[in-house]
Motif scaffolding. Structure first.
Motif, PDB file in Angstrom:
ATOM      1  N   VAL A   1       5.008 132.119 -19.387  1.00 42.34           N
ATOM      2  CA  VAL A   1       5.375 130.797 -18.899  1.00 42.34           C
ATOM      3  C   VAL A   1       6.825 130.522 -19.297  1.00 42.34           C
ATOM      4  O   VAL A   1       7.153 130.525 -20.483  1.00 42.34           O
ATOM      5  CB  VAL A   1       4.459 129.693 -19.462  1.00 42.34           C
ATOM      6  CG1 VAL A   1       4.858 128.333 -18.892  1.00 42.34           C
ATOM      7  CG2 VAL A   1       3.003 129.998 -19.147  1.00 42.34           C
ATOM      8  N   VAL A   2       7.679 130.330 -18.305  1.00 40.95           N
ATOM      9  CA  VAL A   2       9.103 130.101 -18.541  1.00 40.95           C
ATOM     10  C   VAL A   2       9.432 128.643 -18.256  1.00 40.95           C
ATOM     11  O   VAL A   2       9.141 128.140 -17.169  1.00 40.95           O
ATOM     12  CB  VAL A   2       9.965 131.024 -17.651  1.00 40.95           C
ATOM     13  CG1 VAL A   2      11.442 130.678 -17.802  1.00 40.95           C
ATOM     14  CG2 VAL A   2       9.721 132.484 -18.005  1.00 40.95           C
ATOM     15  N   LEU A   3      10.048 127.983 -19.225  1.00 41.02           N
ATOM     16  CA  LEU A   3      10.442 126.587 -19.077  1.00 41.02           C
ATOM     17  C   LEU A   3      11.957 126.474 -19.259  1.00 41.02           C
ATOM     18  O   LEU A   3      12.451 126.592 -20.390  1.00 41.02           O
ATOM     19  CB  LEU A   3       9.743 125.691 -20.099  1.00 41.02           C
ATOM     20  CG  LEU A   3       8.214 125.662 -20.062  1.00 41.02           C
ATOM     21  CD1 LEU A   3       7.637 126.628 -21.092  1.00 41.02           C
ATOM     22  CD2 LEU A   3       7.680 124.255 -20.323  1.00 41.02           C
ATOM     23  N   PRO A   4      12.720 126.300 -18.189  1.00 39.64           N
ATOM     24  CA  PRO A   4      14.155 126.063 -18.335  1.00 39.64           C
ATOM     25  C   PRO A   4      14.381 124.681 -18.935  1.00 39.64           C
ATOM     26  O   PRO A   4      13.750 123.703 -18.520  1.00 39.64           O
ATOM     27  CB  PRO A   4      14.672 126.143 -16.896  1.00 39.64           C
ATOM     28  CG  PRO A   4      13.502 125.761 -16.053  1.00 39.64           C
ATOM     29  CD  PRO A   4      12.283 126.249 -16.778  1.00 39.64           C
ATOM     30  N   ALA A   5      15.250 124.586 -19.913  1.00 42.99           N
ATOM     31  CA  ALA A   5      15.395 123.303 -20.614  1.00 42.99           C
ATOM     32  C   ALA A   5      16.844 123.049 -20.996  1.00 42.99           C
ATOM     33  O   ALA A   5      17.536 123.940 -21.491  1.00 42.99           O
ATOM     34  CB  ALA A   5      14.526 123.293 -21.879  1.00 42.99           C
ATOM     35  N   LYS A   6      17.276 121.818 -20.756  1.00 43.53           N
ATOM     36  CA  LYS A   6      18.571 121.359 -21.231  1.00 43.53           C
ATOM     37  C   LYS A   6      18.388 119.957 -21.810  1.00 43.53           C
ATOM     38  O   LYS A   6      18.102 119.011 -21.094  1.00 43.53           O
ATOM     39  CB  LYS A   6      19.600 121.338 -20.100  1.00 43.53           C
ATOM     40  CG  LYS A   6      20.975 120.837 -20.559  1.00 43.53           C
ATOM     41  CD  LYS A   6      21.967 120.771 -19.410  1.00 43.53           C
ATOM     42  CE  LYS A   6      23.307 120.221 -19.873  1.00 43.53           C
ATOM     43  NZ  LYS A   6      24.268 120.097 -18.741  1.00 43.53           N
ATOM     44  N   ASN A   7      18.486 119.861 -23.121  1.00 43.60           N
ATOM     45  CA  ASN A   7      18.280 118.585 -23.825  1.00 43.60           C
ATOM     46  C   ASN A   7      16.933 117.974 -23.464  1.00 43.60           C
ATOM     47  O   ASN A   7      16.840 116.829 -23.038  1.00 43.60           O
ATOM     48  CB  ASN A   7      19.415 117.620 -23.504  1.00 43.60           C
ATOM     49  CG  ASN A   7      20.760 118.117 -23.991  1.00 43.60           C
ATOM     50  OD1 ASN A   7      20.845 118.881 -24.952  1.00 43.60           O
ATOM     51  ND2 ASN A   7      21.830 117.692 -23.331  1.00 43.60           N
TER      52      ASN A   7
ATOM     53  N   PHE B   1       6.678 129.369 -13.733  1.00 44.81           N
ATOM     54  CA  PHE B   1       7.829 128.514 -14.018  1.00 44.81           C
ATOM     55  C   PHE B   1       7.383 127.061 -14.024  1.00 44.81           C
ATOM     56  O   PHE B   1       6.694 126.612 -13.093  1.00 44.81           O
ATOM     57  CB  PHE B   1       8.925 128.721 -12.970  1.00 44.81           C
ATOM     58  CG  PHE B   1       9.486 130.116 -12.955  1.00 44.81           C
ATOM     59  CD1 PHE B   1      10.350 130.546 -13.958  1.00 44.81           C
ATOM     60  CD2 PHE B   1       9.142 131.004 -11.949  1.00 44.81           C
ATOM     61  CE1 PHE B   1      10.863 131.833 -13.948  1.00 44.81           C
ATOM     62  CE2 PHE B   1       9.651 132.292 -11.927  1.00 44.81           C
ATOM     63  CZ  PHE B   1      10.512 132.708 -12.930  1.00 44.81           C
ATOM     64  N   MET B   2       7.766 126.339 -15.055  1.00 46.78           N
ATOM     65  CA  MET B   2       7.422 124.924 -15.198  1.00 46.78           C
ATOM     66  C   MET B   2       8.650 124.151 -15.642  1.00 46.78           C
ATOM     67  O   MET B   2       9.506 124.686 -16.355  1.00 46.78           O
ATOM     68  CB  MET B   2       6.304 124.723 -16.237  1.00 46.78           C
ATOM     69  CG  MET B   2       4.978 125.339 -15.906  1.00 46.78           C
ATOM     70  SD  MET B   2       3.770 125.072 -17.239  1.00 46.78           S
ATOM     71  CE  MET B   2       3.672 123.270 -17.271  1.00 46.78           C
ATOM     72  N   ASP B   3       8.730 122.888 -15.238  1.00 49.99           N
ATOM     73  CA  ASP B   3       9.788 122.029 -15.766  1.00 49.99           C
ATOM     74  C   ASP B   3       9.456 121.652 -17.203  1.00 49.99           C
ATOM     75  O   ASP B   3       8.286 121.478 -17.565  1.00 49.99           O
ATOM     76  CB  ASP B   3       9.924 120.771 -14.909  1.00 49.99           C
ATOM     77  CG  ASP B   3      10.496 121.079 -13.535  1.00 49.99           C
ATOM     78  OD1 ASP B   3      11.053 122.183 -13.363  1.00 49.99           O
ATOM     79  OD2 ASP B   3      10.379 120.227 -12.636  1.00 49.99           O
ATOM     80  N   ALA B   4      10.491 121.502 -18.000  1.00 50.09           N
ATOM     81  CA  ALA B   4      10.299 121.180 -19.416  1.00 50.09           C
ATOM     82  C   ALA B   4      10.313 119.687 -19.691  1.00 50.09           C
ATOM     83  O   ALA B   4      10.263 119.268 -20.844  1.00 50.09           O
ATOM     84  CB  ALA B   4      11.379 121.867 -20.248  1.00 50.09           C
TER      85      ALA B   4
ATOM     86  N   ARG C   1       5.690 126.952 -10.169  1.00 52.97           N
ATOM     87  CA  ARG C   1       5.223 128.053  -9.339  1.00 52.97           C
ATOM     88  C   ARG C   1       4.853 129.268 -10.180  1.00 52.97           C
ATOM     89  O   ARG C   1       5.390 129.479 -11.273  1.00 52.97           O
ATOM     90  CB  ARG C   1       6.286 128.437  -8.299  1.00 52.97           C
ATOM     91  CG  ARG C   1       7.658 128.736  -8.857  1.00 52.97           C
ATOM     92  CD  ARG C   1       8.684 128.899  -7.733  1.00 52.97           C
ATOM     93  NE  ARG C   1       8.836 127.666  -6.970  1.00 52.97           N
ATOM     94  CZ  ARG C   1       9.155 127.602  -5.681  1.00 52.97           C
ATOM     95  NH1 ARG C   1       9.359 128.715  -5.023  1.00 52.97           N
ATOM     96  NH2 ARG C   1       9.276 126.446  -5.066  1.00 52.97           N
ATOM     97  N   ALA C   2       3.918 130.056  -9.651  1.00 46.20           N
ATOM     98  CA  ALA C   2       3.504 131.308 -10.285  1.00 46.20           C
ATOM     99  C   ALA C   2       3.890 132.455  -9.365  1.00 46.20           C
ATOM    100  O   ALA C   2       3.646 132.392  -8.157  1.00 46.20           O
ATOM    101  CB  ALA C   2       1.998 131.317 -10.536  1.00 46.20           C
ATOM    102  N   VAL C   3       4.496 133.494  -9.922  1.00 46.30           N
ATOM    103  CA  VAL C   3       4.978 134.621  -9.120  1.00 46.30           C
ATOM    104  C   VAL C   3       4.604 135.929  -9.809  1.00 46.30           C
ATOM    105  O   VAL C   3       4.421 135.990 -11.028  1.00 46.30           O
ATOM    106  CB  VAL C   3       6.507 134.575  -8.936  1.00 46.30           C
ATOM    107  CG1 VAL C   3       6.935 133.307  -8.234  1.00 46.30           C
ATOM    108  CG2 VAL C   3       7.232 134.696 -10.285  1.00 46.30           C
TER     109      VAL C   3
END
Length: 283
Positions: A5-11, A81-84, A148-150
């Motif tokens: 599970v990847v969560l892109p995060a900025k602050n 991929f999920m939003d953080a 989404r899942a890939v």
């Protein structure tokens, strides 16, 4: 299947504090990766405290760049991929993974109208969905969803195509359709985000407008260039008919319009060949 599970995060320290505990409780065996896009708060600390692997960038490079770093670091056969920012709930991963096991290569969590950040964003996303559906010939329910899942090997084929900004969902969706990889949509509810959005309406509004043209040129350039060529040719023919009937002559303007029609069509034809080479798989 091992799931990353990847969560892109900025602050996103507040959003991660809400999202990661639920994810870990529901999916104890999943690999959790927080791709920190140059955060200046405690994003990395919060992620590490909740057992996530942190992949950090020394400065902000964009949401798409964070996605690519996370995808390269992931070891699972499937990447989610999920939003953080707390909008996505880990409980809905099961529905995405179940659909993926039916033979799809990508499954997207589709938002409804209530899941859009604002009315304007909802209208814009609706326009993108209709345009992409016309381009691909498939019904696209949510072109810009970040949930989404890939299949990891399929997704990594297109890392070189993905932009560093916010349009990675659009690009990877169109790339999957172009390459003949099946895509499915699963309706999911979306909560209100925690904290402030990093999207700026004016700057990113212009950027998303450019995405519309990038969608066309990425998937099938002739579908964009051919109508423009026909429009130039039609106007040139109509103007020639008018000048011939009134002045009995062929004007420079008619010649210019006919020339533009031919040039635009040829540009579209060359673009179509380049696009075909871009998606070619060697081996």
């Amino acid at each position: 299947m091992r799931v990353s599970v990847v969560l892109p995060a900025k602050n996103e320290e507040q959003g991660l504090a809400r999202t990661l505990p639920g994810l870990r409780a529901l999916w104890p065996d999943a690999e959790l990766i927080v791709s920190d896009d140059g955060s200046t708060d405690r994003t990395a600390v919060i992620a590490a405290e909740h057992g996530a692997r942190v992949v950090r960038a020394p400065y902000s490079m964009g949401n798409g760049a964070a996605i690519k770093r996370g995808a390269r670091a992931a070891t699972g056969e499937v990447i989610v991929f999920m939003d953080a920012d707390g909008q996505h709930d880990g409980v809905h991963l099961e529905a995405l993974l179940a659909k993926l096991s039916d033979g799809y290569d990508m499954v997207v969590g589709a938002r409804n109208a209530t899941g859009q950040a604002s009315r304007g964003r909802g209208l814009a996303n609706g326009l993108y969905n209709r345009l992409a559906s016309w381009m691909t010939g498939h019904r696209i329910l949510d072109l810009t969803s970040g949930f989404r899942a890939v299949r990891a090997d399929r997704f990594r084929e297109f890392l070189h195509l993905l932009p560093n900004g916010f349009s990675y969902p659009t690009t990877c969706t169109m790339a999957f359709f172009r390459s003949g990889y099946p895509v499915a949509y699963v309706p999911v509810p979306v909560a209100r985000r925690v904290g402030r959005s990093h999207i700026r309406p004016l700057r990113d509004g212009v950027r998303f407008l450019l995405i519309i043209f990038k969608i066309a040129t990425l998937y099938s350039p002739l579908k964009l260039f051919a109508p423009v060529s026909v429009a130039f040719g039609s106007v040139g023919l109509a103007y020639y008919a008018y000048t011939f009937s009134t002045q009995h002559r062929f004007t420079n303007m008619s010649a210019l319009l006919f020339s533009a029609a031919v040039i635009v069509f040829l540009i579209g034809l060359v673009s179509e060949q380049i696009t075909s080479l871009t998606y070619r798989r060697d081996g």
